[in-house]
Design a protein around this motif. Structure first.
Motif, mmCIF file in Angstrom:
data_model
loop_
_atom_site.group_PDB
_atom_site.id
_atom_site.type_symbol
_atom_site.label_atom_id
_atom_site.label_comp_id
_atom_site.label_asym_id
_atom_site.label_seq_id
_atom_site.Cartn_x
_atom_site.Cartn_y
_atom_site.Cartn_z
ATOM 1 N N VAL A 76 -42.260 140.242 11.126
ATOM 2 C CA VAL A 76 -43.508 139.914 11.810
ATOM 3 C C VAL A 76 -43.609 138.408 11.963
ATOM 4 C CG1 VAL A 76 -46.022 140.005 11.654
ATOM 5 C CG2 VAL A 76 -44.655 141.904 10.786
ATOM 6 N N VAL A 77 -43.772 137.957 13.181
ATOM 7 C CA VAL A 77 -44.043 136.549 13.429
ATOM 8 C C VAL A 77 -45.251 136.509 14.340
ATOM 9 C CG1 VAL A 77 -43.197 134.390 14.402
ATOM 10 C CG2 VAL A 77 -41.639 135.870 13.158
ATOM 11 N N SER A 78 -46.330 135.893 13.858
ATOM 12 C CA SER A 78 -47.587 135.955 14.586
ATOM 13 C C SER A 78 -47.744 134.879 15.649
ATOM 14 C CB SER A 78 -48.754 135.852 13.599
ATOM 15 O OG SER A 78 -48.676 134.646 12.880
ATOM 16 N N LYS A 79 -46.988 133.806 15.573
ATOM 17 C CA LYS A 79 -47.137 132.740 16.550
ATOM 18 C C LYS A 79 -45.810 132.028 16.727
ATOM 19 C CE LYS A 79 -48.522 129.315 13.175
ATOM 20 N NZ LYS A 79 -49.357 128.217 12.850
ATOM 21 N N VAL A 80 -45.683 131.356 17.845
ATOM 22 C CA VAL A 80 -44.484 130.561 18.084
ATOM 23 C C VAL A 80 -44.634 129.266 17.295
ATOM 24 C CG1 VAL A 80 -43.144 129.346 19.825
ATOM 25 C CG2 VAL A 80 -44.172 131.554 20.361
ATOM 26 N N GLY A 103 -30.585 124.243 16.716
ATOM 27 C CA GLY A 103 -31.530 123.528 17.559
ATOM 28 C C GLY A 103 -32.415 124.520 18.293
ATOM 29 N N PRO A 104 -33.115 124.068 19.326
ATOM 30 C CA PRO A 104 -34.071 124.925 20.039
ATOM 31 C C PRO A 104 -33.472 126.223 20.595
ATOM 32 C CG PRO A 104 -34.358 122.632 20.691
ATOM 33 C CD PRO A 104 -33.135 122.685 19.836
ATOM 34 N N LYS A 105 -32.264 126.178 21.138
ATOM 35 C CA LYS A 105 -31.675 127.385 21.720
ATOM 36 C C LYS A 105 -31.321 128.413 20.642
ATOM 37 C CE LYS A 105 -29.923 125.156 25.874
ATOM 38 N NZ LYS A 105 -28.733 124.766 26.642
ATOM 39 N N THR A 106 -30.795 127.946 19.535
ATOM 40 C CA THR A 106 -30.462 128.870 18.450
ATOM 41 C C THR A 106 -31.730 129.442 17.827
ATOM 42 O OG1 THR A 106 -28.398 127.694 18.019
ATOM 43 C CG2 THR A 106 -29.208 129.131 16.265
ATOM 44 N N TRP A 107 -32.747 128.604 17.624
ATOM 45 C CA TRP A 107 -34.026 129.102 17.099
ATOM 46 C C TRP A 107 -34.603 130.167 18.032
ATOM 47 C CZ3 TRP A 107 -35.430 128.918 12.356
ATOM 48 C CH2 TRP A 107 -35.229 127.797 11.552
ATOM 49 N N ALA A 108 -34.567 129.906 19.335
ATOM 50 C CA ALA A 108 -35.122 130.869 20.304
ATOM 51 C C ALA A 108 -34.386 132.193 20.238
ATOM 52 C CB ALA A 108 -35.067 130.286 21.708
ATOM 53 N N ALA A 109 -33.061 132.148 20.146
ATOM 54 C CA ALA A 109 -32.277 133.383 20.051
ATOM 55 C C ALA A 109 -32.570 134.121 18.758
ATOM 56 C CB ALA A 109 -30.783 133.067 20.158
ATOM 57 N N LEU A 110 -32.720 133.388 17.661
ATOM 58 C CA LEU A 110 -33.057 134.021 16.389
ATOM 59 C C LEU A 110 -34.436 134.672 16.456
ATOM 60 C CD1 LEU A 110 -31.713 131.243 14.005
ATOM 61 C CD2 LEU A 110 -30.982 133.642 13.963
ATOM 62 N N GLU A 111 -35.390 133.984 17.041
ATOM 63 C CA GLU A 111 -36.747 134.536 17.146
ATOM 64 C C GLU A 111 -36.784 135.756 18.060
ATOM 65 O OE1 GLU A 111 -39.052 131.083 18.241
ATOM 66 O OE2 GLU A 111 -39.385 130.573 16.143
ATOM 67 N N ALA A 112 -35.936 135.765 19.093
ATOM 68 C CA ALA A 112 -35.885 136.915 19.989
ATOM 69 C C ALA A 112 -35.441 138.175 19.225
ATOM 70 C CB ALA A 112 -34.947 136.636 21.154
ATOM 71 N N ASN A 113 -34.635 137.997 18.190
ATOM 72 C CA ASN A 113 -34.185 139.137 17.378
ATOM 73 C C ASN A 113 -35.294 139.709 16.500
ATOM 74 O OD1 ASN A 113 -31.287 139.878 17.578
ATOM 75 N ND2 ASN A 113 -31.074 137.662 17.376
ATOM 76 N N LEU A 114 -36.361 138.967 16.304
ATOM 77 C CA LEU A 114 -37.455 139.438 15.466
ATOM 78 C C LEU A 114 -38.428 140.340 16.207
ATOM 79 C CD1 LEU A 114 -38.315 136.134 13.570
ATOM 80 C CD2 LEU A 114 -36.889 138.031 12.776
ATOM 81 N N LYS A 115 -38.329 140.322 17.529
ATOM 82 C CA LYS A 115 -39.308 141.088 18.336
ATOM 83 C C LYS A 115 -38.844 142.487 18.581
ATOM 84 C CE LYS A 115 -40.935 136.882 20.383
ATOM 85 N NZ LYS A 115 -41.082 136.049 21.490
#
Length: 119
Positions: free
Chosen positions: A38-42, A107-119
């Motif tokens: 669960v991640v509630s905000k960016v 960096g930002p691209k890796t963080w974004a890809a990691l966060e996409a896996n949480l959804k």
């Protein structure tokens, strides 16, 4: 004098205490939410790399978040707040599998890809 000192010391301690523990409590809840998927905000994340100074509390918690994200994504690593060789190898494996530059730097691209896996 003794009674005055007893009144002043607890007030000073209470004034300092929330500052020291506030960041840890917020980060601990982020850590728990990541483990639950669960991640509630960016959130914005610092750029992380092997050997980053984990004695800095901000980096320590960011590395723990990274390690949680990697574990949720299936790239198992200890959640210890230390960006060492094992974490770097899992970051590189994740980056390669997601068509990202495989440099082990988060960096930002890796963080974004990691966060996409949480959804």
């Amino acid at each position: 004098m003794k009674k005055t000192l007893l009144k002043v010391v607890p007030v000073i301690a209470l004034g300092i205490l929330p500052i020291g523990f506030g960041a840890n409590i917020a980060s601990a809840s982020t850590h728990q939410n990541i483990q639950k998927g669960v991640v509630s905000k960016v959130e914005t994340h610092p750029t992380l790399y092997k050997g980053i100074d984990s004695s800095n509390i901000t980096y320590y918690h960011a590395v723990m978040d990274l390690q949680d994200y990697l574990n949720v994504a299936g790239y198992k690593t200890a959640v210890d707040g230390i960006f060492g060789s094992k974490t770097q190898n899992q970051v590189k494996a994740f980056q390669a599998a997601h068509n990202l530059k495989t440099d082990g730097i988060v960096g930002p691209k890796t963080w974004a890809a990691l966060e996409a896996n949480l959804k």
